[in-house]
Design a protein around this motif. Structure first.
Motif: not given
Length: 217
Positions: A150-159
């Protein structure tokens, strides 16, 4: 009849005032034996070989050393000794590193002396002491691997925002760093919490600690 010995406590901190204050409290308690102190891990390791402490209270940021990074070498020399970090660092990243390294506790210097002494007692009674009782989480490798995906699929901004949150940054500080409004940061943070199924920073930190345990590199 054998005489019950008091647990021995050793201190490593490069601030004399901190060492003096703790020394006084330890001696005044009557429950523990103060067996020495040092301003560096290098010096302390030599002294502890003779003192035989049951508990080491160590600062994280020393003049030329990092207590957390030195924990493994200390453990190899004193495998039975409990190790607690007493620090001014509130950063979640330091806390995660301390837990991942196998510390028995992480106490803030801003805590009251009464709280610090209570934490020492808990550790010597085989407990763990971390902010938010983070040490009591259960580890489910299957679940945490799902979370990692799920973490890998976060948006760039969310990451980006998750990275700042892991370092203990506040919404306002993140907004300033990324040149966003606080409201926008709050919206992204809420989205991260929803995707990771957590309700607060303590729960998020548990997740981050487990992720780090899954892949320490």
């Amino acid at each position: 009849m054998s005489v019950r010995t008091r647990p021995k406590i050793f201190l490593i901190d490069d601030h004399p005032i901190v060492r003096s204050g703790l020394e006084s409290e330890i001696k005044a308690s009557g429950d523990y034996e103060y067996c020495g102190s040092a301003s560096s891990i290098k010096e302390g390791t030599k002294m502890m070989g003779f003192a035989g402490p049951d508990l080491l209270i160590c600062d994280v940021s020393l003049q030329d050393e990092n207590g957390i990074k030195e924990l493994d070498s200390i453990r190899k020399k004193f495998p039975e000794m409990k190790i607690v970090f007493l620090t001014m660092h509130r950063d979640w990243s330091y806390l995660q590193d301390a837990i991942s390294a196998g510390a028995d506790g992480y106490i803030l210097k801003s805590d009251s002396m009464e709280s610090i002494m209570a934490s020492i007692k808990k550790v010597l009674n085989r407990g763990k002491v971390f902010p938010g009782e983070i040490a009591n989480f259960s580890y489910d490798e299957k679940h945490i691997r799902e979370v990692a995906e799920i973490v890998k699929k976060l948006t760039k901004r969310e990451s980006q925002i998750l990275n700042f949150l892991s370092k203990g940054k506040l919404n306002r500080e993140i907004a300033e760093e990324l040149k966003l409004s606080v409201r926008t940061v709050e919206a992204h943070r809420a989205s991260i919490f929803k995707k990771l199924e957590v309700d607060n920073m303590v729960e998020l930190t548990r997740i981050l600690v487990q992720l780090k345990s899954l892949d320490p590199n």
